[in-house]
Write a protein that holds these residues in place. Structure first.
Motif, PDB file in Angstrom:
ATOM      1  N   PHE A 175       0.837  -1.330  -0.018  1.00 24.77           N
ATOM      2  CA  PHE A 175      -0.047   0.175   0.200  1.00 24.77           C
ATOM      3  C   PHE A 175       0.742   1.296   0.097  1.00 24.77           C
ATOM      4  O   PHE A 175       2.011   1.225   0.527  1.00 24.77           O
ATOM      5  N   PRO A 176       0.393   2.435  -0.627  1.00 26.51           N
ATOM      6  CA  PRO A 176       1.246   3.320  -0.837  1.00 26.51           C
ATOM      7  C   PRO A 176       1.432   4.280   0.761  1.00 26.51           C
ATOM      8  O   PRO A 176       2.336   4.970   0.860  1.00 26.51           O
ATOM      9  N   ASN A 177       0.609   4.021   1.561  1.00 28.51           N
ATOM     10  CA  ASN A 177       0.630   4.652   2.867  1.00 28.51           C
ATOM     11  C   ASN A 177      -0.353   3.990   3.762  1.00 28.51           C
ATOM     12  O   ASN A 177      -1.054   3.140   3.320  1.00 28.51           O
ATOM     13  N   ASP A 178      -0.358   4.452   5.166  1.00 27.23           N
ATOM     14  CA  ASP A 178      -1.235   3.771   6.176  1.00 27.23           C
ATOM     15  C   ASP A 178      -2.671   4.026   5.779  1.00 27.23           C
ATOM     16  O   ASP A 178      -3.372   3.301   6.262  1.00 27.23           O
ATOM     17  N   GLU A 179      -3.031   5.539   5.492  1.00 22.09           N
ATOM     18  CA  GLU A 179      -4.212   5.715   5.098  1.00 22.09           C
ATOM     19  C   GLU A 179      -5.028   4.837   4.388  1.00 22.09           C
ATOM     20  O   GLU A 179      -6.196   4.519   4.352  1.00 22.09           O
ATOM     21  N   ALA A 180      -4.481   4.391   3.041  1.00 19.44           N
ATOM     22  CA  ALA A 180      -4.913   3.562   2.206  1.00 19.44           C
ATOM     23  C   ALA A 180      -5.128   2.127   2.805  1.00 19.44           C
ATOM     24  O   ALA A 180      -6.267   1.588   2.620  1.00 19.44           O
ATOM     25  N   ILE A 181      -4.256   1.620   3.812  1.00 20.38           N
ATOM     26  CA  ILE A 181      -4.703   0.432   4.471  1.00 20.38           C
ATOM     27  C   ILE A 181      -5.894   0.682   5.329  1.00 20.38           C
ATOM     28  O   ILE A 181      -6.729  -0.148   5.080  1.00 20.38           O
ATOM     29  N   VAL A 182      -5.714   1.688   6.193  1.00 20.14           N
ATOM     30  CA  VAL A 182      -6.964   1.786   7.037  1.00 20.14           C
ATOM     31  C   VAL A 182      -8.153   1.972   6.136  1.00 20.14           C
ATOM     32  O   VAL A 182      -9.534   1.411   6.596  1.00 20.14           O
ATOM     33  N   LYS A 183      -8.305   2.516   5.012  1.00 27.28           N
ATOM     34  CA  LYS A 183      -9.470   2.961   4.435  1.00 27.28           C
ATOM     35  C   LYS A 183     -10.091   1.460   3.660  1.00 27.28           C
ATOM     36  O   LYS A 183     -11.303   1.323   3.743  1.00 27.28           O
ATOM     37  N   LEU A 184      -9.149   0.710   3.148  1.00 25.23           N
ATOM     38  CA  LEU A 184      -9.531  -0.525   2.512  1.00 25.23           C
ATOM     39  C   LEU A 184     -10.258  -1.530   3.694  1.00 25.23           C
ATOM     40  O   LEU A 184     -11.082  -2.196   3.558  1.00 25.23           O
ATOM     41  N   LEU A 185      -9.277  -1.581   4.658  1.00 21.01           N
ATOM     42  CA  LEU A 185      -9.780  -2.546   5.792  1.00 21.01           C
ATOM     43  C   LEU A 185     -11.129  -1.979   6.532  1.00 21.01           C
ATOM     44  O   LEU A 185     -12.031  -2.732   6.729  1.00 21.01           O
ATOM     45  N   TYR A 186     -11.279  -0.655   6.466  1.00 23.31           N
ATOM     46  CA  TYR A 186     -12.452  -0.125   7.052  1.00 23.31           C
ATOM     47  C   TYR A 186     -13.769  -0.549   6.357  1.00 23.31           C
ATOM     48  O   TYR A 186     -14.880  -0.807   6.631  1.00 23.31           O
ATOM     49  N   MET A 187     -13.611  -0.172   4.969  1.00 18.85           N
ATOM     50  CA  MET A 187     -14.528  -0.637   3.969  1.00 18.85           C
ATOM     51  C   MET A 187     -15.035  -2.127   3.913  1.00 18.85           C
ATOM     52  O   MET A 187     -16.180  -2.404   3.616  1.00 18.85           O
ATOM     53  N   GLY A 188     -13.722  -2.857   3.863  1.00 20.52           N
ATOM     54  CA  GLY A 188     -13.887  -4.300   4.052  1.00 20.52           C
ATOM     55  C   GLY A 188     -14.699  -4.655   5.147  1.00 20.52           C
ATOM     56  O   GLY A 188     -15.742  -5.520   5.025  1.00 20.52           O
ATOM     57  N   LEU A 189     -14.538  -4.024   6.296  1.00 19.86           N
ATOM     58  CA  LEU A 189     -15.220  -4.414   7.504  1.00 19.86           C
ATOM     59  C   LEU A 189     -16.755  -4.204   7.336  1.00 19.86           C
ATOM     60  O   LEU A 189     -17.512  -5.124   7.845  1.00 19.86           O
ATOM     61  N   GLN A 190     -17.042  -3.162   6.689  1.00 28.11           N
ATOM     62  CA  GLN A 190     -18.504  -2.842   6.617  1.00 28.11           C
ATOM     63  C   GLN A 190     -19.344  -3.726   5.744  1.00 28.11           C
ATOM     64  O   GLN A 190     -20.240  -4.004   6.006  1.00 28.11           O
ATOM     65  N   HIS A 191     -18.460  -4.378   4.864  1.00 24.48           N
ATOM     66  CA  HIS A 191     -19.133  -5.614   3.978  1.00 24.48           C
ATOM     67  C   HIS A 191     -19.078  -6.810   4.809  1.00 24.48           C
ATOM     68  O   HIS A 191     -20.074  -7.459   4.525  1.00 24.48           O
ATOM     69  N   VAL A 192     -18.180  -7.139   5.474  1.00 27.43           N
ATOM     70  CA  VAL A 192     -18.034  -8.320   6.353  1.00 27.43           C
ATOM     71  C   VAL A 192     -18.950  -8.568   7.362  1.00 27.43           C
ATOM     72  O   VAL A 192     -19.679  -9.498   7.656  1.00 27.43           O
ATOM     73  N   ALA A 193     -19.333  -7.176   8.112  1.00 26.58           N
ATOM     74  CA  ALA A 193     -20.125  -7.196   9.139  1.00 26.58           C
ATOM     75  C   ALA A 193     -21.587  -7.183   8.945  1.00 26.58           C
ATOM     76  O   ALA A 193     -22.304  -7.840   9.541  1.00 26.58           O
ATOM     77  N   LYS A 194     -22.102  -7.190   7.634  1.00 24.09           N
ATOM     78  CA  LYS A 194     -23.315  -7.606   7.276  1.00 24.09           C
ATOM     79  C   LYS A 194     -23.737  -8.781   7.398  1.00 24.09           C
ATOM     80  O   LYS A 194     -24.812  -9.474   7.719  1.00 24.09           O
ATOM     81  N   LYS A 195     -22.615  -9.769   7.483  1.00 22.81           N
ATOM     82  CA  LYS A 195     -22.936 -11.313   7.526  1.00 22.81           C
ATOM     83  C   LYS A 195     -22.669 -11.988   8.932  1.00 22.81           C
ATOM     84  O   LYS A 195     -22.687 -12.966   9.013  1.00 22.81           O
ATOM     85  N   TRP A 196     -22.406 -11.062   9.789  1.00 23.11           N
ATOM     86  CA  TRP A 196     -22.124 -11.402  11.094  1.00 23.11           C
ATOM     87  C   TRP A 196     -23.256 -11.996  11.673  1.00 23.11           C
ATOM     88  O   TRP A 196     -24.319 -11.795  11.676  1.00 23.11           O
ATOM     89  N   THR A 197     -23.090 -12.999  12.583  1.00 21.08           N
ATOM     90  CA  THR A 197     -24.171 -13.653  13.375  1.00 21.08           C
ATOM     91  C   THR A 197     -23.560 -13.726  14.891  1.00 21.08           C
ATOM     92  O   THR A 197     -22.428 -13.364  15.276  1.00 21.08           O
TER      93      THR A 197
END
Length: 407
Positions: free
Chosen positions: A362-384
């Motif tokens: 990743f080019p910087n830390d912000e890019a890492i946090v941005k992707l993981l945060y949005m990935g989390l929003q997608h993953v959390a929809k399926k949480w039980t």
């Protein structure tokens, strides 16, 4: 209301009666795009009329008043592809349209589409290719980055939000990514804290970046959680990182720390050749699968008698961690299944690794946090719920911890 709906249905039927090919409706030059263009342009005309105070072609008084001044042309990106618009202008340049503001190049919904693709792990170039292939839309990487960068303010708010005062269970773990923040490619540790709320639901409390995983940085994470409102946790589930239990207890002194059995077994099997791993693993399973703590102690004694001569390091390592390996025996089976491993957060890490798959550094830390945060929003929809029988578990916590439980 019924008559209005009937009129709308009749109008829709009239519009569609001569269309038989789906491409005539949804295609590049289809009815849907044509209607969208007409509606947007009419709304823009209505906005200008409200701004000027008079309708088109109506005499409006003195020459000094503001007037219409022809139309401007712009192309905006939409969910169905590019849309060419003719927007009205005023002579004074004071008109500020609301539906499609000045300098805006995409209609609402386009950013949502980009963010959805980004959250699934597609790179900026892959999103560019996907939009071009699916919608015939040529979108610059800069526009895509601008759309995703809008999430950063949301991330900062989320990362600093107040938290609940009590979490019955907390899981802590880290995953690793590559970053070029300092120029050369380096491995970064992403610290994750996953909680089970008093309602039995999962909640990611935050994510933090550091150069490596260590108890010292974990201590700063726990301190931040405390500063954001967390005052108590009944059980913390962690792997075998040295110093991590002590860091938890320094901030949350009443918390019981349960070490992950899967990590413990995995580390024990490192001493065992492949041909005997199944037998050793079965005897270890007899320890943590025991019904009671005395049964587990007897199982460990039997393990030592059978295997200490060949593998002298295994049973002493279990004895050294015994108090933190056996917390689970204080609880009924429903809670035991949720705390004997860190699977709840390991499964989250697995899902996030799928989002990261195929990414280079990743080019910087912000890019890492941005992707993981949005990935989390997608993953959390399926949480039980990690504990299906949550009401029974909550009552057990009340019995064990009394006033520490805030219902």
């Amino acid at each position: 209301m019924t008559s209005v709906n009937a009129k709308q249905e009749a109008l829709l039927d009239e519009l569609l009666k001569d269309y038989t090919d789906p491409r005539d409706i949804l295609g590049e030059h289809g009815l849907l795009k044509h209607l969208t263009k007409r509606v947007v342009e009419r709304v823009l005309e209505a906005e200008l009329t409200a701004h000027l105070g008079y309708a088109p072609h109506v005499r409006h008084g003195t020459e000094e008043q503001n007037t219409r001044n022809g139309k401007g042309h712009k192309t905006v990106q939409t969910d169905t592809g590019p849309l060419a618009l003719q927007g009205p202008r005023d002579r004074n340049g004071s008109f500020a349209p609301q539906l499609v503001p000045k300098r805006q190049r995409r209609l609402e919904g386009f950013d949502v589409k980009v963010l959805s693709l980004y959250a699934r792990g597609l790179s900026t170039r892959e999103i560019q290719g996907h939009l071009e292939e699916l919608y015939g839309t040529e979108v610059s990487p800069t526009l895509i980055s601008t759309s995703t960068d809008a999430v950063l303010d949301e991330v900062r708010t989320w990362q600093s939000r107040p938290l609940a005062s009590v979490y019955p269970i907390l899981y802590f773990d880290a995953l690793f990514v590559k970053s070029r923040e300092e120029g050369a490619v380096q491995t970064q540790a992403v610290y994750l804290a996953l909680g089970v709320t008093m309602d039995g639901e999962k909640e990611l409390l935050g994510l933090w970046l550091s150069e490596s995983e260590g108890a010292k940085f974990w201590l700063s994470v726990f301190t931040e959680l405390h500063n954001r409102g967390v005052t108590d946790c009944f059980i913390a589930c962690v792997d075998g990182l040295k110093g991590l239990p002590e860091a938890i207890e320094a901030v949350f002194p009443k918390t019981q720390v349960q070490l992950c059995m899967v990590h413990k077994v995995r580390n024990s099997l490192k001493y065992v050749p492949w041909k005997e791993r199944r037998a050793v693993a079965a005897d270890l399973r007899a320890i943590y699968g025991a019904a009671t703590l005395p049964d587990a102690e007897h199982a460990l004694e039997r393990f030592a008698e059978r295997w200490d001569a060949k593998y002298p390091a295994i049973s002493p390592s279990w004895l050294a961690d015994w108090d933190r390996l056996t917390v689970l025996f204080d609880y009924p089976p429903a809670i035991r299944r949720a705390i004997y491993t860190t699977n709840a957060i390991e499964s989250l890490n697995y899902s996030l690794r799928k989002v990261l798959k195929g990414r280079g550094a990743f080019p910087n830390d912000e890019a890492i946090v941005k992707l993981l945060y949005m990935g989390l929003q997608h993953v959390a929809k399926k949480w039980t719920q990690p504990i299906p029988e949550w009401k029974a578990a909550l009552n057990q916590f009340v019995i064990l911890f009394g006033e520490r439980v805030q219902v």
